[in-house]
Design a protein around this motif. Sequence first.
Motif, PDB file in Angstrom:
ATOM      1  N   LEU A 129       6.761  -0.860  17.560  1.00 33.56           N
ATOM      2  CA  LEU A 129       6.726  -1.124  16.382  1.00 33.56           C
ATOM      3  C   LEU A 129       4.592  -0.720  16.062  1.00 33.56           C
ATOM      4  O   LEU A 129       4.401  -1.761  16.581  1.00 33.56           O
ATOM      5  N   ARG A 130       5.015  -0.128  15.179  1.00 32.20           N
ATOM      6  CA  ARG A 130       3.601  -0.062  14.644  1.00 32.20           C
ATOM      7  C   ARG A 130       3.421  -0.348  13.091  1.00 32.20           C
ATOM      8  O   ARG A 130       4.171  -1.101  11.720  1.00 32.20           O
ATOM      9  N   VAL A 131       2.410  -0.405  12.720  1.00 33.67           N
ATOM     10  CA  VAL A 131       1.735  -0.926  10.795  1.00 33.67           C
ATOM     11  C   VAL A 131       1.119   0.095  10.985  1.00 33.67           C
ATOM     12  O   VAL A 131      -0.096   0.633  11.552  1.00 33.67           O
ATOM     13  N   GLU A 132       0.946   0.219   9.714  1.00 31.75           N
ATOM     14  CA  GLU A 132       0.470   1.015   9.219  1.00 31.75           C
ATOM     15  C   GLU A 132      -0.219   1.458   7.994  1.00 31.75           C
ATOM     16  O   GLU A 132       0.284   0.263   7.230  1.00 31.75           O
ATOM     17  N   ARG A 133      -1.263   2.011   7.483  1.00 34.51           N
ATOM     18  CA  ARG A 133      -2.515   0.788   6.196  1.00 34.51           C
ATOM     19  C   ARG A 133      -1.639   1.701   5.214  1.00 34.51           C
ATOM     20  O   ARG A 133      -1.655   1.129   4.236  1.00 34.51           O
ATOM     21  N   CYS A 134      -1.438   2.904   5.021  1.00 33.60           N
ATOM     22  CA  CYS A 134      -1.022   3.608   3.712  1.00 33.60           C
ATOM     23  C   CYS A 134      -0.665   4.802   4.294  1.00 33.60           C
ATOM     24  O   CYS A 134      -1.078   5.936   5.362  1.00 33.60           O
ATOM     25  N   ILE A 135       0.799   5.068   3.844  1.00 36.48           N
ATOM     26  CA  ILE A 135       2.256   5.888   3.861  1.00 36.48           C
ATOM     27  C   ILE A 135       1.514   7.262   2.867  1.00 36.48           C
ATOM     28  O   ILE A 135       2.186   8.096   3.015  1.00 36.48           O
ATOM     29  N   GLY A 136       0.580   6.480   1.752  1.00 37.46           N
ATOM     30  CA  GLY A 136       0.756   7.241   0.645  1.00 37.46           C
ATOM     31  C   GLY A 136       2.327   7.654  -0.022  1.00 37.46           C
ATOM     32  O   GLY A 136       2.249   8.749  -1.063  1.00 37.46           O
ATOM     33  N   ASN A 137       2.980   6.736  -0.326  1.00 38.61           N
ATOM     34  CA  ASN A 137       3.962   7.101  -1.215  1.00 38.61           C
ATOM     35  C   ASN A 137       4.181   5.741  -1.743  1.00 38.61           C
ATOM     36  O   ASN A 137       5.908   5.511  -1.678  1.00 38.61           O
ATOM     37  N   CYS A 138       3.128   5.330  -2.462  1.00 37.46           N
ATOM     38  CA  CYS A 138       3.424   3.926  -3.071  1.00 37.46           C
ATOM     39  C   CYS A 138       3.902   3.333  -3.851  1.00 37.46           C
ATOM     40  O   CYS A 138       4.645   2.621  -4.157  1.00 37.46           O
ATOM     41  N   GLY A 139       5.049   4.687  -4.519  1.00 33.59           N
ATOM     42  CA  GLY A 139       5.775   4.678  -5.445  1.00 33.59           C
ATOM     43  C   GLY A 139       7.712   3.956  -4.952  1.00 33.59           C
ATOM     44  O   GLY A 139       8.419   3.623  -5.656  1.00 33.59           O
ATOM     45  N   VAL A 140       7.353   3.847  -3.639  1.00 36.44           N
ATOM     46  CA  VAL A 140       8.834   3.595  -2.717  1.00 36.44           C
ATOM     47  C   VAL A 140       8.731   2.414  -2.072  1.00 36.44           C
ATOM     48  O   VAL A 140       9.348   1.409  -0.916  1.00 36.44           O
ATOM     49  N   ALA A 141       7.210   1.400  -2.540  1.00 35.10           N
ATOM     50  CA  ALA A 141       7.007   0.572  -1.411  1.00 35.10           C
ATOM     51  C   ALA A 141       7.772  -0.954  -1.803  1.00 35.10           C
ATOM     52  O   ALA A 141       8.508  -1.304  -2.752  1.00 35.10           O
ATOM     53  N   PRO A 142       7.788  -1.556  -0.526  1.00 29.23           N
ATOM     54  CA  PRO A 142       7.797  -1.490   0.395  1.00 29.23           C
ATOM     55  C   PRO A 142       8.793  -0.902   1.129  1.00 29.23           C
ATOM     56  O   PRO A 142       9.669  -0.459   0.947  1.00 29.23           O
TER      57      PRO A 142
END
Length: 171
Positions: free
Chosen positions: A130-143
Motif C-alpha cells: 500500500l502506497r500513498v501518492e501526494r498527487c497523481i496529476g489527474n484531479c478530475g477523477v478524484a478520489p
Amino acid sequence: MLSRISLPQPNIEDGSPNPRFHSLDLTIRQNRNRQDALIEVLHRAQEQFGYLEKDVLTYIARELKLPLSRVYGVATFYHLFSIQPKCKHTCSICLGTACYTKGGQALLDILTKELHLKAGERSPNGKVFLRVERCIGNCGVAPAAIYDGHVSRQQSPEDVLAMVKGWMEEP
C-alpha cells in the motif's frame, strides 16, 4: 580511500561470480564511476535484484564514492524505486488536494481499519503493498486509487476495500 565492502555479492554459493553484481559493475564502469550516473545505476540494480536492499545501496555508494545517505535519499525519493521486495499487487491512494478533499483519506482509513494495512507497508501475507501518492496529476477523477499501475476514478472506500481484500484472498 574507501575499501570494498563484503557483500553477498561477487560470489554465489559455488564460488562463481554473481552475474547480477557483474551486470551492475559493468553499468558503473560504463559510466566511468561518475556520481551523476546514480539514477542509471539504481535502475540497473533494481532490474537485477528486484528491489534496492540496503547491501546493494551500500555497494553502489562505495563504488560511486557517494555518501550512503545520498544514495538512499535518491532511492526513496523516486517512486519507481523500491527498497522492499515487490509484492504481487500494489495499491496507491492519492492524497493530493483534490483527492483528499473528495474523500481520499477515507480510502486509506478503511484499508487500515478493516485489513490492518498501513501506507508504506506490505500486507502480512506479502501479497499487497500500500502506497500513498501526494498527487497523481489527474484531479478530475478524484478520489483516485491506482491498482497495479491502472488509475481508477471516483473510488469509494467500499471499492478500494473490495479490490484489496480480493487480492489478499487470492491463492
